[in-house]
Scaffold this active site. Structure first.
Site, PDB file in Angstrom:
ATOM      1  N   GLU A   1      -2.652   7.660  -1.303  1.00 55.58           N
ATOM      2  CA  GLU A   1      -1.401   7.839  -2.032  1.00 55.58           C
ATOM      3  C   GLU A   1      -1.628   7.977  -3.544  1.00 55.58           C
ATOM      4  OE1 GLU A   1       0.891   3.814  -2.872  1.00 55.58           O
ATOM      5  OE2 GLU A   1       0.057   3.786  -0.842  1.00 55.58           O
TER       6      GLU A   1
ATOM      7  N   GLU B   1      -4.377  -0.070   4.825  1.00 49.83           N
ATOM      8  CA  GLU B   1      -4.191   0.912   3.743  1.00 49.83           C
ATOM      9  C   GLU B   1      -4.653   0.366   2.399  1.00 49.83           C
ATOM     10  OE1 GLU B   1      -0.313   2.986   1.581  1.00 49.83           O
ATOM     11  OE2 GLU B   1      -0.199   2.378   3.686  1.00 49.83           O
TER      12      GLU B   1
ATOM     13  N   ASP C   1       0.575  12.111  -0.871  1.00 48.49           N
ATOM     14  CA  ASP C   1       2.009  12.048  -1.158  1.00 48.49           C
ATOM     15  C   ASP C   1       2.447  13.426  -1.641  1.00 48.49           C
ATOM     16  OD1 ASP C   1       4.515  11.714  -2.616  1.00 48.49           O
ATOM     17  OD2 ASP C   1       4.181   9.563  -2.416  1.00 48.49           O
TER      18      ASP C   1
ATOM     19  N   HIS D   1      -2.600  -2.540  -0.813  1.00 50.02           N
ATOM     20  CA  HIS D   1      -2.114  -2.180  -2.154  1.00 50.02           C
ATOM     21  C   HIS D   1      -3.184  -2.298  -3.229  1.00 50.02           C
ATOM     22  CE1 HIS D   1       1.923  -1.527  -4.218  1.00 50.02           C
ATOM     23  NE2 HIS D   1       2.064  -0.959  -3.041  1.00 50.02           N
TER      24      HIS D   1
END
Length: 382
Positions: free
Chosen positions: A236, A210, A258, A186
């Site tokens: 993303e 990620e 996304d 994140h």
């Protein structure tokens, strides 16, 4: 055929749908939402529709994408690209219905018959990971994703690193050697902190890590990818081919566009093709609603370098409504051994329960991500 009406619907838990109608009664649906900025994107959708789409031929999808994305001197950014994304999805949905074919057929036809998906386990402060992973394994899923940590110092200490490793160990124990788990950082670490944290994950063989660094530090990704055998994923919060290119050049293994943020099906298809030239897999980001998932699946079924699909059924963000609440026929999202079957209905392949959507419009609370702070009172990445 001309576009006669564009509507938007803000529905729980935190989603925005758009509906495009034509003069011959065809309807297309899309999901133009940006989590935490749904109202802003809603305004942008109506601005774009009023300026470029009303009265136009809906089948000129590429031309509409070009004009909506580039018709203003100031362009780009997550709000505009998310508004374009949802409208683009709805135009593809319309086109599929007009031609009587799923979108993936219009994009060259299927390259697979089922798409692997993963479930989220744990929330922003992950706990009891092993139990949640075991439950998903029992439900038939072979892959999960979890947050690697809660609030994190830029340079994690030994205790924090042990917590990261303990969660990974619990996930691996619950999955066994055949299952996969991905770990989402994140963007909570610095590049140096991410390298330390990834090192403790290596023995447990995560499918990928990620967002080890924030998207604004994409230039530092090479330092991360070069120092580990763990596949690195990002994307993303990158919204165009030009934004993902530096990440590809930095050696990421998985790209996560996304389809409700990165310009819709049209741009995500081009991003996937660009990634293929770098031998990079695509795992579309999708913690959103049924239309975002349906659009992602259309890409999955015509994309050779597709890896796995994120989906939000049961995710911890869904309070007040679930993905299937707005779907007239939930069979399209029925999982079998952790996979989704290829949709065969025209357009996006999902039938929306319009009555449920209209009744839910306006009931969505304005969702914003939490603002975290370190113990000294300074801002912390969420």
């Amino acid at each position: 055929m001309k576009i006669t009406r564009v509507e938007t619907f803000a529905v729980p838990p935190r989603w925005l749908f758009c509906r495009i109608e034509t003069d011959d009664g065809l309807v297309g649906w899309g999901e133009p939402v940006l989590e935490g900025r749904a109202d802003t994107v809603r305004t942008a959708v109506h601005e774009l529709a009023g300026q470029f789409l009303m009265g136009a031929d809906p089948l000129r999808i590429e031309d509409h994408w070009q004009v909506m994305s580039k018709g203003s001197f100031y362009r780009g950014g997550p709000v505009l690209s998310s508004a374009v994304a949802g409208l683009d999805q709805a135009l593809w949905d319309l086109a599929g219905k007009a031609y009587g074919a799923p979108v993936h057929q219009l994009l060259g036809g299927p390259v697979r018959e089922r798409a692997r998906a993963y479930c989220w386990v744990g929330g922003d402060e992950p706990a009891a990971v092993g139990e949640q992973v075991a439950a998903q394994r029992e439900a038939g899923f072979t892959a999960v994703k979890m947050n690697g940590s809660g609030r994190m110092d830029r340079l994690p200490n030994v205790a924090e690193l042990r917590q990261v490793a303990a969660r990974a160990e619990a996930a691996r124990e619950a999955l066994g050697p055949e299952g996969d788990f991905a770990v989402d950082f994140h963007g909570r670490f610095s590049a140096a902190g991410a390298r330390r944290a990834i090192e403790v994950l290596e023995p447990y063989g995560p499918m990928f890590v990620e967002e080890p660094v924030l998207p604004e530090y994409t230039a530092l990704l090479r330092e991360v990818t070069a120092g580990t055998t763990v596949p690195i994923a990002t994307g993303e919060r990158l919204f165009s081919r030009t934004e993902v290119l530096p990440a590809l050049q930095a050696g990421v293994a998985v790209l996560q566009p996304d389809l409700s943020h990165a310009g819709g099906i049209s741009e995500a298809r081009r991003i996937a093709s660009l990634a293929e030239t770098f031998d990079v897999a695509i795992a579309p980001h999708c913690p959103l609603g049924p239309l975002a998932l349906a659009a992602s699946l259309q890409l999955a079924f015509c994309t050779p370098n597709f890896l796995i699909q994120e989906q939000s059924i049961g995710i911890h963000y869904n309070t007040g409504a679930e993905l299937l609440d707005y779907v007239a026929d939930p069979e399209v999202f029925r999982f079998h051994e952790g996979h989704l079957a290829r949709p065969t209905e025209p357009g996006l392949g999902v039938r929306i329960d319009e009555k449920a959507v209209r009744e839910a419009d306006g009931r969505a609370e304005s969702w914003h991500n939490p603002v975290w702070r370190h113990p000294d009172g300074s801002f912390a990445e969420w």
